[in-house]
Design an enzyme around this catalytic site. Sequence first.
Site, PDB file in Angstrom:
ATOM      1  CG  ASP A 219      -1.863   1.137   1.295  1.00 63.12           C
ATOM      2  OD1 ASP A 219      -2.703   1.233   0.386  1.00 63.12           O
ATOM      3  OD2 ASP A 219      -1.770   1.943   2.243  1.00 63.12           O
ATOM      4  CD  GLU A 268      17.472 -13.331   3.750  1.00 61.76           C
ATOM      5  OE1 GLU A 268      16.646 -13.727   4.609  1.00 61.76           O
ATOM      6  OE2 GLU A 268      18.186 -12.329   3.890  1.00 61.76           O
TER       7      GLU A 268
END
Length: 571
Positions: A219, A268
């Site tokens: 957002d 990751e």
Amino acid sequence: MSQQPSAAPAPATVTVARRRDWWRDAVIYQVYPRSFADSNGDGMGDLEGVRSRLPYLRDLGVDAVWLSPFYASPQADAGYDVADYRAVDPMFGNLLDADALIRDAHALGLRIIVDLVPNHSSDQHEWFKRALAEGPGSPSRDRYHFRPGKGENGELPPNDWESIFGGPAWTRVADGEWYLHLFAPEQPDFNWEHPAVGDEFRSILRFWLDMGVDGFRIDVAHGLVKAEGLPDLGGADQLKLLGNDVMPFFDQDGVHDVYRQWRHVLDEYAENELGPEGPSAEGRWWATGGRIFVAEAWTPTVERTANYVRPDELHQAFNFQYLSTDWDAKELRAVIDRTLEAMRPVGAPATWVLSNHDVTRHATRFANPPGLGTQIRTAGDRELGLRRARAATLLMLALPGSAYVYQGEELGLPDVVDLPDEVRQDPAYFRGAGQDGFRDGCRVPIPWTREGSSYGFGSGGSWLPQPASWGELSIEAQTGVAGSTLELYRGALRVRREQADLGAGDAVEWLRAPEGVLAFRRGEFVCVTNTSGESVTTPAYGRVLLASGELTEADGEAKLPADTTVWWTTA
């Protein structure tokens, strides 16, 4: 012969695409949880309600579900004021409900994207409450934008910035300092120059990734970093500049450093879950598809939007320039070309969208004269709007890249433009300036059945009143009905999966076409859209796959009615 709008066959279970770049051609369905399905009859949608309706979304044919915020919140701005990013608001359920929803979605072959709100928190967030309690000069205040005021006694705001919802972007607290809020006063902006803010949000990302989510919609992705010194705008009409110019509080270059760090977090997880031969023994099927970031980034140009989706940053960014384009072939072609050209150098897919929870539904936008913007207060010509909306959807789904569908648009729902003032909840409405404040009209709970106190939304009523006419627009009323908008969407998503030339890509081959008509080829697929107000004659390019309205073919030509899109295959 006469060609009627096609209806999809009986829905089949979606086959999960086990590839890391699923998002390049994904169709992602936005769920506004409070308005989707109510499981406990309190008039408010919830996570268990969403979970119960996941089979409908699978059968519709979408690839992923994006959930608007369901975090713990005082609900000053429908959950975009977050008090706790690691908790579910009781009105929506709890963390166990979120876990069950994610697991069920994956079992059905659907991915889950959750909203993340990093520009601001709620004023009830523990950090902000601590900042107020500890007072001026405290380390806690450095996590937000607290400043002394101007004027002899500090009685004036620190600068001239205005809230997007109207009024000053600053509120004064009891000890005399002011804090920045680009939206409602209940939504104080984080200071992203403070390292604790970055640390906290990377931890929040990991929390939800460990829960199994497949991505995040960010957002106000363009708003995190403010210009150094928070300079005045100098009396400019700020609301008119929004989205048209670089502002000192929006689209600052520093936001890209944030997203490069975030990308490391997702990478990751990908490295940990994927071995050289595919998923590890502990891996899950959805890990093979990759996790993604989607930016809500209102920028002046699609070229600046492309900065957010460079290879080491985010994966997608909403194309608001396309959403804001009028129903006009020349204008649509221009924004399509610019979008594809802007995304090509960074290797990102174009991302198309027509409606969401912040703008008037496109069935109503296109029912009104052009140039009125994305928040419209009049119903317009309902028949015209629906006809154009159906045609616009087929055009959007034919373009290269990914597409977003907002809940209810597959039913052809219009905006509810006559909500009584006393039921409105949009904070912008009560500010009296800024945004028009009529976003409630696109947030009315959707109808599932022909009858009932809330047309199947729940066993009770609904938090916003539904029009009496919505029973005949319901999923029950449209399912299996040839030519219905719901079956048009089902058919379009089925064809999109089946046609190798649809979906991912970065180019179209434009074909000669009459004025007011868009025609393009993608391999053996051809799309023609008539945006003019009258019927036109074009070549019949092959076998009709789908049409948004009735067309007539004879002697190698096709007559397309006004505001109609048709899909052909030349195979």
